[in-house]
Write an enzyme that holds these catalytic residues in place. Sequence first.
Site, short mmCIF file in Angstrom:
data_model
loop_
_atom_site.label_atom_id
_atom_site.label_comp_id
_atom_site.label_asym_id
_atom_site.label_seq_id
_atom_site.Cartn_x
_atom_site.Cartn_y
_atom_site.Cartn_z
CG ASP A 1 35.13 -32.76 28.85
OD1 ASP A 1 34.98 -32.24 27.73
OD2 ASP A 1 35.08 -32.12 29.92
CD GLN B 1 34.09 -21.12 25.21
OE1 GLN B 1 34.83 -21.11 24.25
NE2 GLN B 1 34.54 -21.15 26.46
CE1 TYR C 1 3.10 -28.88 26.02
CE2 TYR C 1 1.17 -29.21 24.64
CZ TYR C 1 2.23 -28.41 25.06
OH TYR C 1 2.42 -27.18 24.52
CG HIS D 1 40.32 -29.11 25.50
ND1 HIS D 1 41.36 -29.05 26.40
CD2 HIS D 1 39.35 -28.32 26.01
CE1 HIS D 1 41.03 -28.27 27.42
NE2 HIS D 1 39.81 -27.83 27.22
NE ARG E 1 7.84 -32.36 24.49
CZ ARG E 1 8.24 -31.10 24.69
NH1 ARG E 1 9.50 -30.76 24.50
NH2 ARG E 1 7.39 -30.18 25.08
CG PHE F 1 36.08 -25.34 32.07
CD1 PHE F 1 36.45 -24.06 32.50
CD2 PHE F 1 34.76 -25.56 31.75
CE1 PHE F 1 35.51 -23.05 32.62
CE2 PHE F 1 33.81 -24.54 31.85
CZ PHE F 1 34.19 -23.29 32.29
CE LYS G 1 36.23 -24.87 25.07
NZ LYS G 1 35.41 -25.62 26.00
NE ARG H 1 13.54 -27.77 22.30
CZ ARG H 1 12.63 -27.56 23.26
NH1 ARG H 1 12.26 -28.55 24.07
NH2 ARG H 1 12.10 -26.37 23.41
#
Length: 406
Positions: free
Chosen positions: A167, A193, A232, A170, A225, A96, A196, A242
């Site tokens: 990766d 997704q 901050y 799959h 962070r 992909f 999957k 996230r």
Amino acid sequence: MAQLAINGGAATKTKPFPEWPMYDAREREALLGVLDSRVWWRTPGTRTLQFERDFAAYHQAKHGIAVTNGTHALEVALLALGIGPGDEVIVPDYTFVATASSVLMTGAIPVLVDVRADNYCIDCDLVEAAISPRTKAILPVHMGGHAADLDRLTEITSRHGLTLIEDCAHAHGSQWRGRPVGTFGRAGTFSFQQSKLMTAGEGGMIITNDDEAERLLRSVHDCGRLPGKWFYSHFIYGSNYRLSEWQGAVLGVQLTRLDEQTRRRHENGRLLDRLLGEIPGITPQLFDTRMTRNGHYAYIFHVDKAAFGGISTEKFIAAMNAEGIPNQAAYPPVHDLDVFTSGAFRSRLCPGTDGHPSWQGEFPVTARAAWETYWVPQYALLGDEQDMHEIAAAVRKIQANAVEMR
Ligand SMILES: *Cc1c(COP(=O)(O)O)cnc(C)c1O
């Protein structure tokens, strides 16, 4: 009278395959729990945190960092592990787009190599030949759930001092020599997704056993962070990747089904190896016995059109769909994608950098995989034995009646 369903005959499949995504009252309860808690985001939340721990533990990893999707999982992994402008990352041409575009996104260059003719995973001889002084990482894909050769990849990366990132989009639950994929290198990335192996519609995960990598991955995924520091303060370059509490809550439930579902997909895959392997002109993706479990995002097989009256792959796919067997499209070769051929890739690279010679290469196996294979999607592998026999019956029926399609 026409036999094939595509010409108006009766379809092979009478009983439907299982529906995907799967859910029950537990997902509903989990979602309502998030709603009522009024904590819908990751930062003070508990559900995504718990899911990270459970998913990592299932894959025998020390750490899990949940992110917005599988593409971002790759980007965060590459960024956190120091990949950037001037670097090269070796990726398969058959995958992909995200595997290669995530490398471009960091300003580095994806160097494309062909895959193996038997299992469509990255060819390790070509990986070795593609290593240059600028190579920083190797990014194999466990195609359809089948692991790339992790013995060789770990050996090559350690011998050359390169970073291995798997990766695993799959391959949730796939195992190589009894060990889950994702921690053979410094990081493994996953996607949640909709199509999957487990899903919240969207979502992703990075797992690692390396404490320093975990610190950097977590920081990049949360705006640079660092844990325990003022909200901050932003120490390194990062962004907001996230995952929400909604998705974490759903995925926590989905994970409880993964083991049983993986077992079933694996077993049905081996049954199809037998049933389809007997049909002239059909060559299933080769199952390497070092794979103790295949998570099977897809069941992939090559169709030799000469054994099917010369019909095109497109026609074969249409005929299978008409018989009631779902198809998941195979990927076109990465080097053929417009972003690489049109020059659009340049917007991510330093001025003066102009792609890579590998993009003009020949990728005969990828071409064969891209244009001549059929992919049965993972949810069909959650069916029973009869369903697998019906997949094989549909292939035999098309073969026996191919003359109807000319
Ligand atoms: C799905 C997929 C991705 C990207 O995952 P998304 O969650 O869709 O962003 C990356 N690599 C491979 C091989 C994939 O199949």
